[in-house]
Design a protein around this motif. Structure first.
Motif, PDB file in Angstrom:
ATOM      1  N   ILE A 259     -29.020  29.648  -7.247  1.00 12.00           N
ATOM      2  CA  ILE A 259     -27.847  27.633  -7.467  1.00 12.00           C
ATOM      3  C   ILE A 259     -28.701  26.587  -6.872  1.00 12.00           C
ATOM      4  N   ILE A 260     -29.302  26.622  -5.868  1.00 16.03           N
ATOM      5  CA  ILE A 260     -30.235  25.490  -4.909  1.00 16.03           C
ATOM      6  C   ILE A 260     -30.484  24.847  -5.603  1.00 16.03           C
ATOM      7  N   ALA A 261     -31.402  25.189  -6.781  1.00 15.30           N
ATOM      8  CA  ALA A 261     -32.504  25.276  -7.877  1.00 15.30           C
ATOM      9  C   ALA A 261     -32.225  24.860  -9.031  1.00 15.30           C
ATOM     10  N   TYR A 262     -31.443  24.979  -9.284  1.00 13.58           N
ATOM     11  CA  TYR A 262     -30.366  24.728 -10.382  1.00 13.58           C
ATOM     12  C   TYR A 262     -29.781  23.296 -10.165  1.00 13.58           C
ATOM     13  N   THR A 263     -29.250  23.632  -8.885  1.00 11.46           N
ATOM     14  CA  THR A 263     -28.561  22.173  -8.447  1.00 11.46           C
ATOM     15  C   THR A 263     -28.924  20.887  -8.950  1.00 11.46           C
ATOM     16  N   PHE A 264     -30.530  21.211  -8.031  1.00 13.70           N
ATOM     17  CA  PHE A 264     -31.637  20.052  -7.320  1.00 13.70           C
ATOM     18  C   PHE A 264     -32.228  19.955  -9.004  1.00 13.70           C
ATOM     19  N   TYR A 265     -32.111  20.326  -9.941  1.00 11.36           N
ATOM     20  CA  TYR A 265     -32.928  19.911 -11.339  1.00 11.36           C
ATOM     21  C   TYR A 265     -31.811  19.894 -12.037  1.00 11.36           C
ATOM     22  N   MET A 266     -30.251  19.662 -11.614  1.00  7.86           N
ATOM     23  CA  MET A 266     -29.133  18.968 -12.213  1.00  7.86           C
ATOM     24  C   MET A 266     -29.122  17.825 -11.807  1.00  7.86           C
ATOM     25  N   ASN A 267     -29.218  17.652 -10.475  1.00  4.31           N
ATOM     26  CA  ASN A 267     -28.741  16.177 -10.006  1.00  4.31           C
ATOM     27  C   ASN A 267     -29.763  16.571  -8.336  1.00  4.31           C
ATOM     28  N   PRO A 268     -30.424  15.612  -7.832  1.00  2.00           N
ATOM     29  CA  PRO A 268     -31.674  15.929  -6.741  1.00  2.00           C
ATOM     30  C   PRO A 268     -30.313  15.608  -5.657  1.00  2.00           C
ATOM     31  N   SER A 269     -29.724  14.756  -5.730  1.00  2.00           N
ATOM     32  CA  SER A 269     -28.062  14.162  -5.157  1.00  2.00           C
ATOM     33  C   SER A 269     -27.616  15.788  -3.840  1.00  2.00           C
ATOM     34  N   ALA A 270     -27.033  15.834  -5.131  1.00  2.00           N
ATOM     35  CA  ALA A 270     -26.319  17.315  -4.396  1.00  2.00           C
ATOM     36  C   ALA A 270     -27.106  18.278  -4.234  1.00  2.00           C
ATOM     37  N   GLY A 271     -28.364  18.701  -4.964  1.00  6.54           N
ATOM     38  CA  GLY A 271     -28.709  19.463  -4.723  1.00  6.54           C
ATOM     39  C   GLY A 271     -29.603  19.888  -2.408  1.00  6.54           C
ATOM     40  N   LEU A 272     -29.371  18.272  -2.368  1.00  5.84           N
ATOM     41  CA  LEU A 272     -29.914  17.951  -1.236  1.00  5.84           C
ATOM     42  C   LEU A 272     -29.158  18.429  -0.476  1.00  5.84           C
ATOM     43  N   GLN A 273     -28.033  17.906  -1.266  1.00  7.15           N
ATOM     44  CA  GLN A 273     -26.602  18.424   0.341  1.00  7.15           C
ATOM     45  C   GLN A 273     -26.781  19.849   0.519  1.00  7.15           C
ATOM     46  N   GLN A 274     -26.883  20.702  -0.689  1.00 10.09           N
ATOM     47  CA  GLN A 274     -26.632  21.878  -0.382  1.00 10.09           C
ATOM     48  C   GLN A 274     -27.764  22.452   0.828  1.00 10.09           C
ATOM     49  N   THR A 275     -29.036  21.988   0.060  1.00 12.16           N
ATOM     50  CA  THR A 275     -29.835  22.057   1.632  1.00 12.16           C
ATOM     51  C   THR A 275     -29.980  22.139   2.585  1.00 12.16           C
ATOM     52  N   ILE A 276     -29.098  20.670   2.822  1.00 10.90           N
ATOM     53  CA  ILE A 276     -28.555  20.182   4.284  1.00 10.90           C
ATOM     54  C   ILE A 276     -27.086  20.622   4.805  1.00 10.90           C
ATOM     55  N   SER A 277     -26.688  21.410   3.959  1.00 11.57           N
ATOM     56  CA  SER A 277     -25.463  22.187   4.354  1.00 11.57           C
ATOM     57  C   SER A 277     -26.089  23.713   4.562  1.00 11.57           C
ATOM     58  N   TRP A 278     -26.692  24.395   3.881  1.00 12.85           N
ATOM     59  CA  TRP A 278     -27.454  25.333   3.916  1.00 12.85           C
ATOM     60  C   TRP A 278     -28.008  25.854   5.583  1.00 12.85           C
ATOM     61  N   ILE A 279     -28.607  24.596   6.034  1.00 12.80           N
ATOM     62  CA  ILE A 279     -29.503  24.802   6.568  1.00 12.80           C
ATOM     63  C   ILE A 279     -28.730  24.521   8.170  1.00 12.80           C
ATOM     64  N   ALA A 280     -27.489  23.165   7.917  1.00 17.44           N
ATOM     65  CA  ALA A 280     -26.934  22.971   9.030  1.00 17.44           C
ATOM     66  C   ALA A 280     -25.898  23.623   9.887  1.00 17.44           C
ATOM     67  N   TRP A 281     -25.836  24.770   8.242  1.00 22.10           N
ATOM     68  CA  TRP A 281     -24.324  25.468   8.757  1.00 22.10           C
ATOM     69  C   TRP A 281     -25.547  26.967   9.784  1.00 22.10           C
ATOM     70  N   ASN A 282     -26.076  28.247   8.709  1.00 17.16           N
ATOM     71  CA  ASN A 282     -26.917  28.796   9.323  1.00 17.16           C
ATOM     72  C   ASN A 282     -27.337  28.645  10.340  1.00 17.16           C
ATOM     73  N   GLY A 283     -28.204  27.074  10.588  1.00 16.38           N
ATOM     74  CA  GLY A 283     -28.917  27.171  12.289  1.00 16.38           C
ATOM     75  C   GLY A 283     -27.654  26.818  13.139  1.00 16.38           C
ATOM     76  N   SER A 284     -26.971  25.903  12.901  1.00 13.31           N
ATOM     77  CA  SER A 284     -25.690  25.413  13.960  1.00 13.31           C
ATOM     78  C   SER A 284     -25.484  27.022  14.326  1.00 13.31           C
ATOM     79  N   LEU A 285     -24.851  27.422  13.270  1.00 12.58           N
ATOM     80  CA  LEU A 285     -23.663  28.712  14.252  1.00 12.58           C
ATOM     81  C   LEU A 285     -24.760  30.004  14.651  1.00 12.58           C
ATOM     82  N   SER A 286     -26.566  30.192  14.085  1.00 11.77           N
ATOM     83  CA  SER A 286     -27.293  31.225  14.838  1.00 11.77           C
ATOM     84  C   SER A 286     -27.375  30.785  16.359  1.00 11.77           C
ATOM     85  N   ALA A 287     -27.598  28.721  16.583  1.00 14.27           N
ATOM     86  CA  ALA A 287     -28.359  28.564  17.458  1.00 14.27           C
ATOM     87  C   ALA A 287     -26.865  28.168  18.664  1.00 14.27           C
ATOM     88  N   ILE A 288     -25.369  28.769  18.426  1.00 11.42           N
ATOM     89  CA  ILE A 288     -24.174  28.793  18.791  1.00 11.42           C
ATOM     90  C   ILE A 288     -24.221  30.035  19.589  1.00 11.42           C
TER      91      ILE A 288
END
Length: 390
Positions: A259-288
């Motif tokens: 999904i992220i790869a396809y979104t990057f292909y269609m809309n790089p800024s939306a793909g970047l938003q997905q990537t940041i969201s994935w990293i932020a949620w996973n990383g933050s909650l695991s760190a918490i």
């Protein structure tokens, strides 16, 4: 000698004497000693498997524990569960100034004194746990974990009189009926199957007179099951692992990456938003999660960095990496292992002891990462749908 809590059975020219005990009662240990000395049986069966027998008889066993091996072999959660489950029993034992399992230790000592054969009659605890875990479903697992965690936080005390009441068969049966109502699938592997296993081991014990030392909850079932033959190999079989978790475990990360790869292909800024969201949620909650376990800052940072990557690989887990770092930076010493038995009595002890803190770091960082995967994954899908519709 009082016959209270004693059940006598005659079967195939053999006499079986079942002693129903409460595992933290002084009177139980005294009764075990009196019965064995008076009856002088050929065999003494105790409700222990080899692993629990060694942990009770080898006081220094914890000194040889390798915490890195526990994490590497994915046994952190199991060990933490074991410690939590035993904490209430140990708290009661401490209240009465005795060791948990004292009646079993007494059985071992008395058997040696009279030259009786000692039989470890219980099923391997690891097999029992795996059969429990494989039979109770997702809701049952959640309820069981809540019960275990509740046991750590409980400060309930119990009187010696209440303990003796627990050994009455009618009370035990009533408790089991209530137990079955809340955990219907749990009773089969925890009580029924072990009744069958114990009864067969007792029946197979050598000699014409056998004394069996059992938790009182098992006596009614064994009294019934000993009349039948049971297949120990079948009862010792681990449940076949379902392929569904493995399939789901790989399907979700592959779908998210696609999904992220396809979104990057269609809309790089939306793909970047997905990537940041994935990293932020996973990383933050695991760190918490690691932070809640009072992990070292380096372990918290490790959880944050590892979680977004490990969530995309079912063979890895953020908690393992955080736990390794915690174990390296705050390596437990012999004293920490020696203190385990006392520290698990309290919530503070669970967090203060370096051993249990490492286990908490592993478990809570993994839980945080799992939650982050769900929330982060849903957000990735949300951005994907929004981008498609936009």
């Amino acid at each position: 000698m009082s016959e209270e809590n004693i059940t006598r059975l005659q079967l195939n020219n053999k006499e079986y004497i079942l002693i129903g005990t409460a595992h933290v009662s002084k009177n139980s240990a005294e009764q075990v000693k009196a019965v064995i000395e008076a009856e002088k049986p050929d065999s003494v069966c105790i409700e222990l498997d080899d692993a629990r027998y060694q942990s009770i008889t080898e006081g220094n066993k914890w000194k040889n524990t390798d915490i890195f091996e526990i994490i590497k072999n994915k046994k952190a959660t199991l060990l933490l569960m074991n410690l939590a489950i035993s904490s209430f029993q140990k708290r009661m034992a401490k209240q009465f100034g005795i060791n948990p399992g004292q009646e079993m230790i007494q059985g071992v000592e008395s058997a040696k004194e009279i030259g009786a054969e000692l039989v470890l009659a219980d099923r391997d605890i690891q097999i029992t746990f795996s059969r429990i875990w494989g039979n109770i479903g997702l809701k049952g697992k959640a309820m069981l974990l809540m019960q275990v965690i509740g046991g750590i936080f409980s400060n309930d005390s119990i009187s010696e009189e209440d303990l003796e009441k627990m050994k009455q068969q009618d009370t035990i049966n009533a408790m089991l009926l209530e137990f079955t109502e809340y955990f219907p699938k749990l009773k089969t592997p925890l009580i029924d199957e072990r009744d069958q296993y114990l009864s067969q081991k007792i029946k197979d014990a050598p000699g014409e007179k056998v004394v069996a030392i059992l938790g009182a909850a098992h006596v009614p079932g064994i009294t019934k099951e000993i009349q039948h033959d049971h297949d120990l190999k079948r009862l010792s079989r681990r449940p076949a692992k379902s392929k569904a978790p493995k399939i789901i475990g790989w399907t979700i990360p592959i779908a998210i990456l696609a999904i992220i790869a396809y979104t990057f292909y269609m809309n790089p800024s939306a793909g970047l938003q997905q990537t940041i969201s994935w990293i932020a949620w996973n990383g933050s909650l695991s760190a918490i999660g690691a932070l809640l376990a009072l992990a070292h800052p380096l372990a918290i940072l490790t959880a944050f960095v590892a979680a977004p990557i490990t969530s995309l690989n079912p063979l890895l887990a953020a908690g393992w990496f955080a736990g390794f770092v915690q174990a390296y930076v705050k390596k437990p010493n012999v004293g920490d292992f020696e203190q385990l038995a006392d520290d698990v009595h309290t919530v503070k002890g669970f967090w203060d002891n370096k051993v249990t803190r490492i286990l908490l770091v592993v478990v809570l960082a993994n839980l945080g990462s799992s939650l982050g995967t769900v929330i982060g994954g849903l957000d990735v899908v949300r951005v994907f749908i929004h981008n498609l519709m936009g």
